[in-house]
Design a protein around this motif. Structure first.
Motif, short mmCIF file in Angstrom:
data_model
loop_
_atom_site.label_atom_id
_atom_site.label_comp_id
_atom_site.label_asym_id
_atom_site.label_seq_id
_atom_site.Cartn_x
_atom_site.Cartn_y
_atom_site.Cartn_z
N LEU A 49 0.84 -1.20 0.00
CA LEU A 49 0.00 0.00 0.00
C LEU A 49 0.88 1.25 0.00
O LEU A 49 2.06 1.19 0.33
CB LEU A 49 -0.89 0.03 1.25
CG LEU A 49 -1.77 -1.19 1.50
CD1 LEU A 49 -2.51 -1.02 2.83
CD2 LEU A 49 -2.75 -1.38 0.36
N SER B 252 -3.80 9.10 -0.60
CA SER B 252 -4.49 7.80 -0.62
C SER B 252 -3.63 6.72 0.03
O SER B 252 -3.21 5.77 -0.63
CB SER B 252 -4.81 7.40 -2.06
OG SER B 252 -5.52 8.41 -2.72
N LYS C 41 -4.45 2.81 -0.47
CA LYS C 41 -4.56 2.23 -1.81
C LYS C 41 -3.31 1.43 -2.15
O LYS C 41 -2.20 1.84 -1.82
CB LYS C 41 -4.73 3.34 -2.86
CG LYS C 41 -6.13 3.78 -3.09
CD LYS C 41 -6.18 4.65 -4.32
CE LYS C 41 -7.59 4.94 -4.74
NZ LYS C 41 -7.62 5.81 -5.92
N GLN D 20 -2.44 0.27 -8.07
CA GLN D 20 -3.58 1.06 -8.57
C GLN D 20 -3.12 2.40 -9.14
O GLN D 20 -3.87 3.07 -9.85
CB GLN D 20 -4.62 1.27 -7.48
CG GLN D 20 -5.45 0.06 -7.20
CD GLN D 20 -6.63 0.33 -6.29
OE1 GLN D 20 -6.95 1.48 -5.98
NE2 GLN D 20 -7.28 -0.73 -5.85
#
Length: 169
Positions: free
Chosen positions: A35, A66, A69, A73
């Motif tokens: 992440l 973010s 995330k 991505q």
């Protein structure tokens, strides 16, 4: 290879982080996709720019907005270059940072222990073992609870020892 096999394989990602004129190698070896938060934690450890002060960019994208995330991505894969903007801590702040980092590790360890205890208690409820086995579980639970209490006392002591220097007031 099945879809489940693909999801359970280890993720190995190597990135290059640029902070000013410095360059850092970032390596991930995880059972899940890394992440943004994982990247920011590694950057904090290597650059001494706290996560709060980090602005992390990849091809114009602001990753720091973010943190939960997955990196993929954003199109981030092996060999990509990440840019970091932020001021590194220095001097007495660095001493406080080291103390807080060690406290954070203790808190994570305590959290893992508590999670295991809860899991074992759930298993215990479902199995309903004999009384003598329950008594042994309770003794083990008490010992783990005592270790958590000691970790928490250490945490409190370390927090109390961190004092602001005159320049920070």
């Amino acid at each position: 290879m099945t879809h489940a096999d693909l999801n359970n394989r280890a993720r190995i990602v190597h990135l290059v982080a640029i902070h000013g004129s410095d360059q850092y190698d970032i390596h991930f070896h995880m059972d899940r996709p890394p992440l943004v938060r994982d990247l920011m934690e590694q950057l904090q450890g290597k650059t001494h720019v706290t996560m709060v002060n980090q602005q992390v960019f990849y091809r114009g994208q602001r990753l720091h907005f973010s943190p939960n995330k997955p990196l993929d991505q954003f199109g981030i894969f092996n060999g990509n270059q990440i840019n970091l903007v932020g001021e590194a801590i220095t001097g007495s702040e660095e001493e406080h940072f080291r103390h807080l980092s060690s406290i954070g590790k203790d808190v994570k360890t305590t959290d893992i222990i508590l999670e295991r205890i809860c899991h074992e208690l759930d298993n215990l409820k479902q199995r309903q073992p004999p009384r003598d086995q329950c008594e042994q579980y309770l003794r083990d639970l008490y010992a783990r609870n005592e270790q958590c209490r000691l970790n928490f006392q250490t945490f409190q002591t370390q927090v109390m020892n961190i004092t602001a220097s005159p320049s920070e007031k």
